[in-house]
Write an enzyme that holds these catalytic residues in place. Structure first.
Site, PDB file in Angstrom:
ATOM      1  N   GLY A   1      31.745  45.042  34.027  1.00 32.72           N
ATOM      2  CA  GLY A   1      31.574  45.469  34.632  1.00 32.72           C
ATOM      3  C   GLY A   1      32.473  46.726  35.705  1.00 32.72           C
ATOM      4  O   GLY A   1      32.604  47.627  34.195  1.00 32.72           O
ATOM      5  N   ARG A   2      33.082  47.007  36.434  1.00 33.83           N
ATOM      6  CA  ARG A   2      32.843  48.790  36.739  1.00 33.83           C
ATOM      7  C   ARG A   2      34.367  48.430  36.160  1.00 33.83           C
ATOM      8  O   ARG A   2      34.940  49.443  35.695  1.00 33.83           O
ATOM      9  CB  ARG A   2      33.068  48.347  38.570  1.00 33.83           C
ATOM     10  CG  ARG A   2      31.833  48.901  39.050  1.00 33.83           C
ATOM     11  CD  ARG A   2      32.249  48.872  41.023  1.00 33.83           C
ATOM     12  NE  ARG A   2      32.534  47.301  40.651  1.00 33.83           N
ATOM     13  CZ  ARG A   2      32.347  46.611  41.922  1.00 33.83           C
ATOM     14  NH1 ARG A   2      30.790  46.876  42.479  1.00 33.83           N
ATOM     15  NH2 ARG A   2      32.623  45.321  42.297  1.00 33.83           N
ATOM     16  N   ILE A   3      35.511  47.806  36.121  1.00 34.45           N
ATOM     17  CA  ILE A   3      36.831  47.624  35.566  1.00 34.45           C
ATOM     18  C   ILE A   3      36.383  47.708  34.179  1.00 34.45           C
ATOM     19  O   ILE A   3      36.931  48.601  33.494  1.00 34.45           O
ATOM     20  CB  ILE A   3      37.681  46.725  36.135  1.00 34.45           C
ATOM     21  CG1 ILE A   3      38.018  47.491  37.664  1.00 34.45           C
ATOM     22  CG2 ILE A   3      39.057  46.952  35.964  1.00 34.45           C
ATOM     23  CD1 ILE A   3      38.312  45.616  38.790  1.00 34.45           C
TER      24      ILE A   3
ATOM     25  N   ARG B   1      42.467  38.025  37.651  1.00 34.96           N
ATOM     26  CA  ARG B   1      42.740  37.079  38.531  1.00 34.96           C
ATOM     27  C   ARG B   1      43.296  35.883  38.085  1.00 34.96           C
ATOM     28  O   ARG B   1      42.729  35.545  37.329  1.00 34.96           O
ATOM     29  CB  ARG B   1      41.457  35.993  39.836  1.00 34.96           C
ATOM     30  CG  ARG B   1      41.162  36.822  40.496  1.00 34.96           C
ATOM     31  CD  ARG B   1      41.453  37.464  41.696  1.00 34.96           C
ATOM     32  NE  ARG B   1      41.359  38.258  42.692  1.00 34.96           N
ATOM     33  CZ  ARG B   1      41.911  39.250  43.306  1.00 34.96           C
ATOM     34  NH1 ARG B   1      42.501  40.042  42.486  1.00 34.96           N
ATOM     35  NH2 ARG B   1      40.572  40.100  44.221  1.00 34.96           N
TER      36      ARG B   1
ATOM     37  N   GLU C   1      50.427  32.500  42.694  1.00 38.34           N
ATOM     38  CA  GLU C   1      51.581  33.566  42.745  1.00 38.34           C
ATOM     39  C   GLU C   1      52.415  33.325  43.998  1.00 38.34           C
ATOM     40  O   GLU C   1      51.158  32.959  45.754  1.00 38.34           O
ATOM     41  CB  GLU C   1      50.685  34.760  43.237  1.00 38.34           C
ATOM     42  CG  GLU C   1      49.778  35.995  41.665  1.00 38.34           C
ATOM     43  CD  GLU C   1      48.935  37.133  41.903  1.00 38.34           C
ATOM     44  OE1 GLU C   1      48.446  37.070  42.872  1.00 38.34           O
ATOM     45  OE2 GLU C   1      48.530  37.040  40.684  1.00 38.34           O
TER      46      GLU C   1
ATOM     47  N   HIS D   1      51.194  41.978  39.730  1.00 41.40           N
ATOM     48  CA  HIS D   1      49.652  42.099  40.753  1.00 41.40           C
ATOM     49  C   HIS D   1      50.170  43.415  41.218  1.00 41.40           C
ATOM     50  O   HIS D   1      49.505  43.175  42.943  1.00 41.40           O
ATOM     51  CB  HIS D   1      49.951  40.743  42.017  1.00 41.40           C
ATOM     52  CG  HIS D   1      47.943  40.685  41.901  1.00 41.40           C
ATOM     53  ND1 HIS D   1      47.610  39.414  42.645  1.00 41.40           N
ATOM     54  CD2 HIS D   1      47.252  41.736  42.386  1.00 41.40           C
ATOM     55  CE1 HIS D   1      46.383  39.614  42.703  1.00 41.40           C
ATOM     56  NE2 HIS D   1      46.360  41.320  42.186  1.00 41.40           N
ATOM     57  N   ILE D   2      49.979  44.103  40.521  1.00 42.35           N
ATOM     58  CA  ILE D   2      50.367  45.787  40.826  1.00 42.35           C
ATOM     59  C   ILE D   2      49.590  46.824  40.615  1.00 42.35           C
ATOM     60  O   ILE D   2      49.488  48.105  40.634  1.00 42.35           O
ATOM     61  CB  ILE D   2      51.304  46.351  40.191  1.00 42.35           C
ATOM     62  CG1 ILE D   2      52.162  46.345  38.957  1.00 42.35           C
ATOM     63  CG2 ILE D   2      52.610  45.813  41.192  1.00 42.35           C
ATOM     64  CD1 ILE D   2      52.577  47.210  38.298  1.00 42.35           C
TER      65      ILE D   2
HETATM   66  N1  LIG Z   1      44.736  43.129  39.438  1.00 45.02           N
HETATM   67  C1  LIG Z   1      44.166  42.973  40.826  1.00 45.02           C
HETATM   68  O1  LIG Z   1      45.316  43.395  41.605  1.00 45.02           O
HETATM   69  C2  LIG Z   1      42.860  43.489  40.284  1.00 45.02           C
HETATM   70  C3  LIG Z   1      42.858  44.213  41.038  1.00 45.02           C
HETATM   71  C4  LIG Z   1      40.627  44.978  40.454  1.00 45.02           C
HETATM   72  C5  LIG Z   1      40.053  43.467  40.808  1.00 45.02           C
HETATM   73  N2  LIG Z   1      40.370  42.632  39.769  1.00 45.02           N
HETATM   74  C6  LIG Z   1      40.055  41.913  39.361  1.00 45.02           C
HETATM   75  O2  LIG Z   1      38.797  42.206  38.427  1.00 45.02           O
HETATM   76  C7  LIG Z   1      37.649  41.456  39.359  1.00 45.02           C
HETATM   77  C8  LIG Z   1      36.614  42.524  38.011  1.00 45.02           C
HETATM   78  O3  LIG Z   1      36.047  43.444  38.876  1.00 45.02           O
HETATM   79  P1  LIG Z   1      35.312  44.678  39.309  1.00 45.02           P
HETATM   80  O4  LIG Z   1      35.005  45.723  40.258  1.00 45.02           O
HETATM   81  O5  LIG Z   1      35.179  45.023  37.368  1.00 45.02           O
HETATM   82  O6  LIG Z   1      33.838  43.511  39.267  1.00 45.02           O
HETATM   83  P2  LIG Z   1      32.968  43.870  39.408  1.00 45.02           P
HETATM   84  O7  LIG Z   1      31.521  43.214  39.810  1.00 45.02           O
HETATM   85  O8  LIG Z   1      32.246  45.039  38.326  1.00 45.02           O
HETATM   86  O9  LIG Z   1      32.569  42.560  36.815  1.00 45.02           O
HETATM   87  C9  LIG Z   1      32.610  41.932  37.097  1.00 45.02           C
HETATM   88  C10 LIG Z   1      31.919  41.455  35.610  1.00 45.02           C
HETATM   89  O10 LIG Z   1      32.152  40.175  35.416  1.00 45.02           O
HETATM   90  C11 LIG Z   1      30.326  39.449  34.725  1.00 45.02           C
HETATM   91  N3  LIG Z   1      30.815  37.614  35.151  1.00 45.02           N
HETATM   92  C12 LIG Z   1      30.368  37.617  35.930  1.00 45.02           C
HETATM   93  N4  LIG Z   1      30.624  36.140  36.086  1.00 45.02           N
HETATM   94  C13 LIG Z   1      30.813  35.647  34.750  1.00 45.02           C
HETATM   95  C14 LIG Z   1      30.778  35.039  33.599  1.00 45.02           C
HETATM   96  N5  LIG Z   1      30.946  33.521  34.222  1.00 45.02           N
HETATM   97  N6  LIG Z   1      30.970  35.142  31.902  1.00 45.02           N
HETATM   98  C15 LIG Z   1      31.063  36.594  31.694  1.00 45.02           C
HETATM   99  N7  LIG Z   1      31.248  37.548  32.411  1.00 45.02           N
HETATM  100  C16 LIG Z   1      30.871  37.505  34.186  1.00 45.02           C
HETATM  101  C17 LIG Z   1      29.837  40.395  35.985  1.00 45.02           C
HETATM  102  O11 LIG Z   1      28.708  40.357  35.094  1.00 45.02           O
HETATM  103  C18 LIG Z   1      29.927  41.887  36.236  1.00 45.02           C
HETATM  104  O12 LIG Z   1      29.790  42.679  35.210  1.00 45.02           O
HETATM  105  C19 LIG Z   1      37.144  41.301  40.104  1.00 45.02           C
HETATM  106  O13 LIG Z   1      36.444  40.142  41.168  1.00 45.02           O
HETATM  107  C20 LIG Z   1      39.200  41.294  40.736  1.00 45.02           C
HETATM  108  O14 LIG Z   1      38.982  40.222  41.186  1.00 45.02           O
HETATM  109  C21 LIG Z   1      41.578  42.180  39.467  1.00 45.02           C
END
Ligand SMILES: NC(=O)c1ccc[n+]([C@@H]2O[C@H](COP(=O)([O-])OP(=O)(O)OC[C@H]3O[C@@H](n4cnc5c(N)ncnc54)[C@H](O)[C@@H]3O)[C@@H](O)[C@H]2O)c1
Length: 331
Positions: free
Chosen positions: A157-159, A239, A268, A286-287
């Site tokens: 996804g985005r990240i 997560r 956590e 978790h930063i």
């Molecule tokens: N550690 C942190 O502080 C922190 C910070 C930001 C985000 N996050 C976590 O990162 C996650 C991703 O963020 P994002 O903005 O990139 O989200 P996003 O929705 O843009 O990307 C998630 C991707 O996962 C894919 N996906 C969903 N279910 C799936 C599965 N069963 N198997 C394989 N792929 C699957 C989706 O199709 C999507 O491409 C968030 O949901 C959040 O929990 C953690």
């Protein structure tokens, strides 16, 4: 007429609170700790809007305690596994998150963990600080190369995509697994879409960026760890429950995989028994999104969503858009 009432479950950047106070009566949890579920129910009573954190479980009980006037709960996070979406949708409460603005910071921390694990930074820093360093040694803290290795991304996804952009500077080969394919991404990054067994078997570094859903809980468990290379590194900044942490402790202890870099944990702030004693894991609290600019931008989105919703407009980033359709039907 009194202003709408907004509750913020924990201090966020002061500029964001000031922006809220231009429009609303605002109360902020004065303690630098997460609220208990009971305290949360007390504090949201009678509020028109709430800014919540990923540590606040927003379920039917909390929404009922808030009352029917509550229109929106705005999460100060992109992940929203703390929301009971069905409960909010049933009560016509809009739920929002903060997508996009934390991609750079989160991907940078992901890459920091990758590099720190490969080059044994935590372990060697502890060694120097403890006064154990006797001078340059040919076999001390020998780590892994990163350049031109295979980076596996679970959840593109985005990240996940942002991490791939950073990996390009190391000429890494990208493979990825997702419920969707992205052909444009594949063309731009010379990336290969693979199934999960191939992702596990071929990654030198495997980084997790799936949301926490019932299907992604323990996406990596004992069986998956055994399918990875013995020289592989696992990175988790998604997560905690996406990884079976007890199985990971066992795999790190038994050298089933080479190492891990973790920003998130199943319970956590507790760590799985034995994790902290292992040298082949880099642990941070978790930063991933914790930079000044990123946290400000996350707050700005949450504030803008509340201002819009309490003015009868749609928010920018809704995670339960059915409510918007329901509300527009009711008018
Ligand atoms: N550690 C942190 O502080 C922190 C910070 C930001 C985000 N996050 C976590 O990162 C996650 C991703 O963020 P994002 O903005 O990139 O989200 P996003 O929705 O843009 O990307 C998630 C991707 O996962 C894919 N996906 C969903 N279910 C799936 C599965 N069963 N198997 C394989 N792929 C699957 C989706 O199709 C999507 O491409 C968030 O949901 C959040 O929990 C953690």
């Amino acid at each position: 007429m009194s202003k709408p009432s907004v509750y913020v479950t924990r201090m966020i950047p002061a500029d964001c609170i000031a922006a809220l106070r231009e429009h609303f009566d605002v109360d902020v949890n004065p303690d630098d700790r997460a609220l208990t579920h009971e305290d949360l129910k007390q504090q949201v009573r009678g509020r028109d809007a709430v800014i919540s954190l990923l540590t606040d479980r927003i379920d039917g009980e909390v929404l009922d305690a808030a009352g029917r006037q509550c229109k929106i709960v705005a999460n100060y996070a992109v992940g929203f596994n703390n929301f009971d979406i069905d409960a909010a949708t049933a009560r016509n409460v809009i739920l929002t998150n903060t997508p996009g603005v934390l991609d750079d910071a989160t991907a940078t921390l992901t890459f920091t963990l990758l590099l720190a694990t490969a080059r044994r930074i935590g372990e060697s820093e502890r060694f120097v600080r403890q006064g154990e360093w006797q001078g340059w040694a040919p076999m001390a803290f020998v780590g892994l190369d990163v350049d031109r290795r295979t980076l596996g991304i679970a959840g593109l996804g985005r990240i996940g995509k942002n991490v791939a952009r950073k990996a390009a500077g190391f000429d890494m080969k990208i493979i990825y697994s997702d419920v969707r394919r992205d052909l444009d991404f594949e063309a731009s990054f010379n990336a290969v879409y693979v199934d999960k067994p191939t992702l596990l078997a071929q990654s030198d570094f495997l980084t997790l960026h799936v949301p926490l859903l019932p299907e992604t809980k323990h996406y990596i468990g004992a069986a998956e760890l055994r399918q990875m290379k013995k020289t592989a590194v696992l990175i988790n900044a998604s997560r905690g429950p996406v990884v079976d942490e007890a199985a990971l402790v066992e795999a790190l202890r038994e050298k089933i995989i080479w190492g891990a870099g973790l920003d998130v944990f199943e319970e956590e702030p507790a760590l799985a028994p034995g994790l902290a004693a292992l040298d082949n894991v880099v642990i941070v609290p978790h930063i991933a999104s914790a930079t000044t600019e990123t946290r400000l931008k996350m707050g700005e989105i949450a504030v803008r969503n509340i201002v819009n919703v309490l003015a009868g407009k749609a928010p920018d980033t809704c995670v339960n858009p059915e409510v918007l359709r329901q509300i527009s039907r009711d008018f």
